[in-house]
Write a protein that holds these residues in place. Structure first.
Motif, PDB file in Angstrom:
ATOM      1  N   MET A 126      42.719  35.118  57.966  1.00 19.58           N
ATOM      2  CA  MET A 126      43.319  35.798  56.832  1.00 19.58           C
ATOM      3  C   MET A 126      44.194  34.836  56.031  1.00 19.58           C
ATOM      4  N   LEU A 127      44.897  34.000  56.763  1.00 23.41           N
ATOM      5  CA  LEU A 127      45.782  33.041  56.100  1.00 23.41           C
ATOM      6  C   LEU A 127      44.983  32.050  55.255  1.00 23.41           C
ATOM      7  N   ASP A 128      43.801  31.665  55.745  1.00 24.40           N
ATOM      8  CA  ASP A 128      42.945  30.761  54.962  1.00 24.40           C
ATOM      9  C   ASP A 128      42.531  31.415  53.651  1.00 24.40           C
ATOM     10  N   LEU A 129      42.213  32.686  53.709  1.00 21.26           N
ATOM     11  CA  LEU A 129      41.801  33.413  52.509  1.00 21.26           C
ATOM     12  C   LEU A 129      42.948  33.502  51.507  1.00 21.26           C
ATOM     13  N   ILE A 130      44.141  33.797  51.996  1.00 18.82           N
ATOM     14  CA  ILE A 130      45.310  33.883  51.118  1.00 18.82           C
ATOM     15  C   ILE A 130      45.587  32.528  50.485  1.00 18.82           C
ATOM     16  N   ASN A 131      45.486  31.469  51.271  1.00 22.59           N
ATOM     17  CA  ASN A 131      45.700  30.121  50.732  1.00 22.59           C
ATOM     18  C   ASN A 131      44.660  29.783  49.683  1.00 22.59           C
ATOM     19  N   PHE A 132      43.402  30.176  49.913  1.00 27.47           N
ATOM     20  CA  PHE A 132      42.344  29.901  48.953  1.00 27.47           C
ATOM     21  C   PHE A 132      42.590  30.632  47.638  1.00 27.47           C
ATOM     22  N   VAL A 133      42.982  31.892  47.722  1.00 27.26           N
ATOM     23  CA  VAL A 133      43.265  32.667  46.511  1.00 27.26           C
ATOM     24  C   VAL A 133      44.449  32.050  45.763  1.00 27.26           C
ATOM     25  N   ALA A 134      45.475  31.654  46.495  1.00 28.84           N
ATOM     26  CA  ALA A 134      46.649  31.043  45.856  1.00 28.84           C
ATOM     27  C   ALA A 134      46.278  29.719  45.187  1.00 28.84           C
ATOM     28  N   LEU A 135      45.493  28.900  45.868  1.00 27.29           N
ATOM     29  CA  LEU A 135      45.096  27.620  45.291  1.00 27.29           C
ATOM     30  C   LEU A 135      44.199  27.811  44.075  1.00 27.29           C
ATOM     31  N   SER A 136      43.308  28.800  44.127  1.00 31.37           N
ATOM     32  CA  SER A 136      42.454  29.039  42.956  1.00 31.37           C
ATOM     33  C   SER A 136      43.283  29.536  41.783  1.00 31.37           C
ATOM     34  N   GLY A 137      44.295  30.337  42.053  1.00 30.48           N
ATOM     35  CA  GLY A 137      45.185  30.787  40.985  1.00 30.48           C
ATOM     36  C   GLY A 137      45.946  29.636  40.358  1.00 30.48           C
ATOM     37  N   VAL A 138      46.455  28.753  41.195  1.00 29.69           N
ATOM     38  CA  VAL A 138      47.184  27.579  40.693  1.00 29.69           C
ATOM     39  C   VAL A 138      46.246  26.683  39.889  1.00 29.69           C
ATOM     40  N   THR A 185      48.640  31.462  27.573  1.00 25.33           N
ATOM     41  CA  THR A 185      47.729  30.703  28.428  1.00 25.33           C
ATOM     42  C   THR A 185      47.916  31.095  29.883  1.00 25.33           C
ATOM     43  N   LEU A 186      49.146  31.274  30.292  1.00 26.30           N
ATOM     44  CA  LEU A 186      49.433  31.683  31.666  1.00 26.30           C
ATOM     45  C   LEU A 186      48.851  33.063  31.949  1.00 26.30           C
ATOM     46  N   VAL A 187      49.001  33.982  31.018  1.00 21.26           N
ATOM     47  CA  VAL A 187      48.463  35.334  31.189  1.00 21.26           C
ATOM     48  C   VAL A 187      46.942  35.297  31.286  1.00 21.26           C
ATOM     49  N   VAL A 188      46.287  34.525  30.434  1.00 25.40           N
ATOM     50  CA  VAL A 188      44.826  34.416  30.476  1.00 25.40           C
ATOM     51  C   VAL A 188      44.361  33.835  31.808  1.00 25.40           C
ATOM     52  N   SER A 189      45.068  32.850  32.321  1.00 21.24           N
ATOM     53  CA  SER A 189      44.669  32.249  33.587  1.00 21.24           C
ATOM     54  C   SER A 189      44.786  33.246  34.734  1.00 21.24           C
ATOM     55  N   PHE A 190      45.823  34.088  34.705  1.00 17.73           N
ATOM     56  CA  PHE A 190      45.939  35.113  35.740  1.00 17.73           C
ATOM     57  C   PHE A 190      44.827  36.146  35.617  1.00 17.73           C
ATOM     58  N   VAL A 191      44.454  36.483  34.397  1.00 15.74           N
ATOM     59  CA  VAL A 191      43.373  37.446  34.186  1.00 15.74           C
ATOM     60  C   VAL A 191      42.067  36.902  34.763  1.00 15.74           C
ATOM     61  N   PHE A 192      41.812  35.613  34.606  1.00 15.18           N
ATOM     62  CA  PHE A 192      40.602  35.024  35.170  1.00 15.18           C
ATOM     63  C   PHE A 192      40.677  34.907  36.690  1.00 15.18           C
ATOM     64  N   SER A 193      41.857  34.868  37.270  1.00 10.66           N
ATOM     65  CA  SER A 193      41.999  34.776  38.717  1.00 10.66           C
ATOM     66  C   SER A 193      41.775  36.120  39.402  1.00 10.66           C
ATOM     67  N   ILE A 194      41.999  37.217  38.696  1.00 12.10           N
ATOM     68  CA  ILE A 194      41.912  38.544  39.314  1.00 12.10           C
ATOM     69  C   ILE A 194      40.513  38.843  39.851  1.00 12.10           C
ATOM     70  N   ILE A 218      38.638  39.433  48.492  1.00 12.94           N
ATOM     71  CA  ILE A 218      39.178  40.548  49.266  1.00 12.94           C
ATOM     72  C   ILE A 218      38.042  41.466  49.711  1.00 12.94           C
ATOM     73  N   GLY A 219      37.076  41.701  48.820  1.00 14.75           N
ATOM     74  CA  GLY A 219      35.940  42.552  49.168  1.00 14.75           C
ATOM     75  C   GLY A 219      35.105  41.969  50.295  1.00 14.75           C
ATOM     76  N   VAL A 220      34.828  40.665  50.235  1.00 19.90           N
ATOM     77  CA  VAL A 220      34.041  40.015  51.279  1.00 19.90           C
ATOM     78  C   VAL A 220      34.781  40.072  52.613  1.00 19.90           C
ATOM     79  N   TYR A 221      36.051  39.777  52.596  1.00 13.95           N
ATOM     80  CA  TYR A 221      36.827  39.774  53.836  1.00 13.95           C
ATOM     81  C   TYR A 221      36.931  41.180  54.423  1.00 13.95           C
ATOM     82  N   THR A 222      37.161  42.174  53.574  1.00  6.71           N
ATOM     83  CA  THR A 222      37.264  43.555  54.050  1.00  6.71           C
ATOM     84  C   THR A 222      35.933  44.022  54.624  1.00  6.71           C
TER      85      THR A 222
END
Length: 81
Positions: free
Chosen positions: A1-13, A35-44, A51-55
């Protein structure tokens, strides 16, 4: 789970930094906040996909009685075939 959270965080960054860098190369300079808002929208969508794959994996593991490590091993074997 921690790997998944780290991956999502790194992709967001990565998305934030990529869009911020891309905005500096445009002829018309973009607002950093937009620009920051657009980048978060693309990360969602990426986050929801992961999350779907892991669940799904955890639900299947619960049904078959396997643990999380066994499911990761099973997914890796399927990927190699």
């Amino acid at each position: 789970m921690l790997d998944l959270i780290n991956f999502v965080a790194l992709s967001g960054v990565f998305n934030v930094l990529f869009f911020w860098y891309a905005s500096t190369k445009m002829k018309s300079k973009a607002d950093p906040v937009k620009t920051l808002v657009v980048s978060f929208v693309f990360s969602i969508p990426l986050s929801f996909l992961l999350i779907g794959v892991y669940t799904t994996m955890l639900i299947y593991a619960a049904k078959t009685g396997a643990n999380e490590d066994a499911m990761w091993e099973y997914m890796e074997q399927e990927e190699l075939q």
